[in-house]
Design a protein around this motif. Sequence first.
Motif, short mmCIF file in Angstrom:
data_model
loop_
_atom_site.label_atom_id
_atom_site.label_comp_id
_atom_site.label_asym_id
_atom_site.label_seq_id
_atom_site.Cartn_x
_atom_site.Cartn_y
_atom_site.Cartn_z
N THR A 180 0.88 -1.26 0.17
CA THR A 180 -0.06 0.14 0.04
C THR A 180 1.01 1.20 0.08
O THR A 180 2.04 1.40 0.59
N VAL A 199 -5.23 6.12 -1.70
CA VAL A 199 -4.47 4.89 -1.49
C VAL A 199 -4.19 4.02 -2.55
O VAL A 199 -5.21 3.63 -3.28
N LEU A 232 -3.30 0.21 -3.60
CA LEU A 232 -3.34 -1.05 -3.06
C LEU A 232 -2.89 -1.97 -4.23
O LEU A 232 -3.76 -2.26 -5.02
N VAL A 286 -6.98 -0.87 5.21
CA VAL A 286 -6.88 0.65 4.30
C VAL A 286 -8.12 1.44 4.57
O VAL A 286 -7.95 2.59 4.79
#
Length: 115
Positions: free
Chosen positions: A16, A23, A25, A46
């Motif tokens: 991440t 974000v 991922l 997250v």
Amino acid sequence: MPEAAVRADQLLQVHTVWWGDTVLLCLDGELDIATAPLAGQAVTAVLAGQPGVLCLDLTGLVFCDVAGLHALRRLTDQVHATRTRLHLAGLHPRLRYTLARLKTLSPWNPTVPQH
């Protein structure tokens, strides 16, 4: 001599990167019945940070079975339930084709709860 068991975290690596309220991922490796819980845990972690946007990068995904397809659907529903915007990146053409054929499992056609 017995074979060494392969751990799920050896089959799927999760990375991440945060940038503001966005974000990235990344899932690298195999998404299957053994590794789906790792992906789910990563998304839960997250989402605890309350991002505005989640970009799920599947460029490094080299294998995805039926359990992996179901995991993608669950992850998508989980993200949309928090009203976080979801972007998918790096879909392999075969995975894109499979997801398009299985419209009910398509991450870009998720079940969004009505409020």
